[in-house]
Scaffold this motif. Structure first.
Motif, PDB file in Angstrom:
ATOM      1  N   ARG A  24       5.027   0.946  17.164  1.00 15.90           N
ATOM      2  CA  ARG A  24       5.320  -0.417  17.601  1.00 15.90           C
ATOM      3  C   ARG A  24       4.571  -1.406  16.723  1.00 15.90           C
ATOM      4  O   ARG A  24       3.387  -1.258  16.501  1.00 15.90           O
ATOM      5  CB  ARG A  24       4.896  -0.617  19.047  1.00 15.90           C
ATOM      6  N   LEU A  25       5.279  -2.392  16.229  1.00 22.47           N
ATOM      7  CA  LEU A  25       4.638  -3.439  15.432  1.00 22.47           C
ATOM      8  C   LEU A  25       4.510  -4.734  16.206  1.00 22.47           C
ATOM      9  O   LEU A  25       3.810  -5.645  15.789  1.00 22.47           O
ATOM     10  CB  LEU A  25       5.429  -3.692  14.140  1.00 22.47           C
ATOM     11  N   VAL A  67      -1.551  -4.645   6.461  1.00 20.28           N
ATOM     12  CA  VAL A  67      -1.952  -3.406   7.132  1.00 20.28           C
ATOM     13  C   VAL A  67      -1.037  -2.257   6.719  1.00 20.28           C
ATOM     14  O   VAL A  67      -1.505  -1.153   6.411  1.00 20.28           O
ATOM     15  CB  VAL A  67      -1.946  -3.588   8.668  1.00 20.28           C
ATOM     16  N   LEU A  68       0.264  -2.499   6.696  1.00 18.26           N
ATOM     17  CA  LEU A  68       1.210  -1.451   6.305  1.00 18.26           C
ATOM     18  C   LEU A  68       0.977  -0.978   4.869  1.00 18.26           C
ATOM     19  O   LEU A  68       1.105   0.214   4.568  1.00 18.26           O
ATOM     20  CB  LEU A  68       2.643  -1.937   6.475  1.00 18.26           C
ATOM     21  N   GLU A  69       0.617  -1.899   3.979  1.00 16.01           N
ATOM     22  CA  GLU A  69       0.395  -1.546   2.576  1.00 16.01           C
ATOM     23  C   GLU A  69      -0.800  -0.620   2.375  1.00 16.01           C
ATOM     24  O   GLU A  69      -0.788   0.207   1.465  1.00 16.01           O
ATOM     25  CB  GLU A  69       0.203  -2.810   1.729  1.00 16.01           C
ATOM     26  N   ILE A  83       3.095 -11.900  10.275  1.00 13.69           N
ATOM     27  CA  ILE A  83       3.889 -11.114   9.328  1.00 13.69           C
ATOM     28  C   ILE A  83       3.040 -10.724   8.118  1.00 13.69           C
ATOM     29  O   ILE A  83       3.052  -9.568   7.684  1.00 13.69           O
ATOM     30  CB  ILE A  83       5.150 -11.886   8.904  1.00 13.69           C
ATOM     31  N   GLU A  84       2.277 -11.672   7.581  1.00 22.92           N
ATOM     32  CA  GLU A  84       1.434 -11.386   6.418  1.00 22.92           C
ATOM     33  C   GLU A  84       0.388 -10.318   6.737  1.00 22.92           C
ATOM     34  O   GLU A  84       0.173  -9.378   5.970  1.00 22.92           O
ATOM     35  CB  GLU A  84       0.751 -12.661   5.934  1.00 22.92           C
ATOM     36  N   THR A  85      -0.264 -10.453   7.888  1.00 19.89           N
ATOM     37  CA  THR A  85      -1.267  -9.476   8.294  1.00 19.89           C
ATOM     38  C   THR A  85      -0.633  -8.106   8.496  1.00 19.89           C
ATOM     39  O   THR A  85      -1.176  -7.085   8.054  1.00 19.89           O
ATOM     40  CB  THR A  85      -1.977  -9.941   9.580  1.00 19.89           C
ATOM     41  N   GLY A  86       0.509  -8.078   9.150  1.00 22.74           N
ATOM     42  CA  GLY A  86       1.211  -6.812   9.363  1.00 22.74           C
ATOM     43  C   GLY A  86       1.580  -6.134   8.061  1.00 22.74           C
ATOM     44  O   GLY A  86       1.397  -4.912   7.893  1.00 22.74           O
TER      45      GLY A  86
END
Length: 60
Positions: A32-33, A20-22, A14-17
């Motif tokens: 797709r996530l 990346v989104l930021e 979740i933190e990595t995702g």
């Protein structure tokens, strides 16, 4: 050289995702996530087999 690896924990994922989104430009669309696999084909991480429950718990 140690080449062993371990799967991400759900919190690391979740933190990595989020990181990346930021930093992703606003005009990029993610289709797709995360993905799913039948339990008999899933090698790791184990939390993927019930990931929706874990993700819902963390966003509630």
């Amino acid at each position: 050289m140690d080449l062993t690896a371990s799967p991400l924990t759900i919190n690391e994922y979740i933190e990595t995702g989020c990181n990346v989104l930021e930093i992703t430009p606003r005009d990029i669309i993610f289709h797709r996530l995360t993905g799913t696999a039948p339990v008999h084909l899933l090698l790791a991480p184990n939390w993927c087999s019930g990931k929706w429950n874990g993700l819902i718990e963390r966003t509630s």
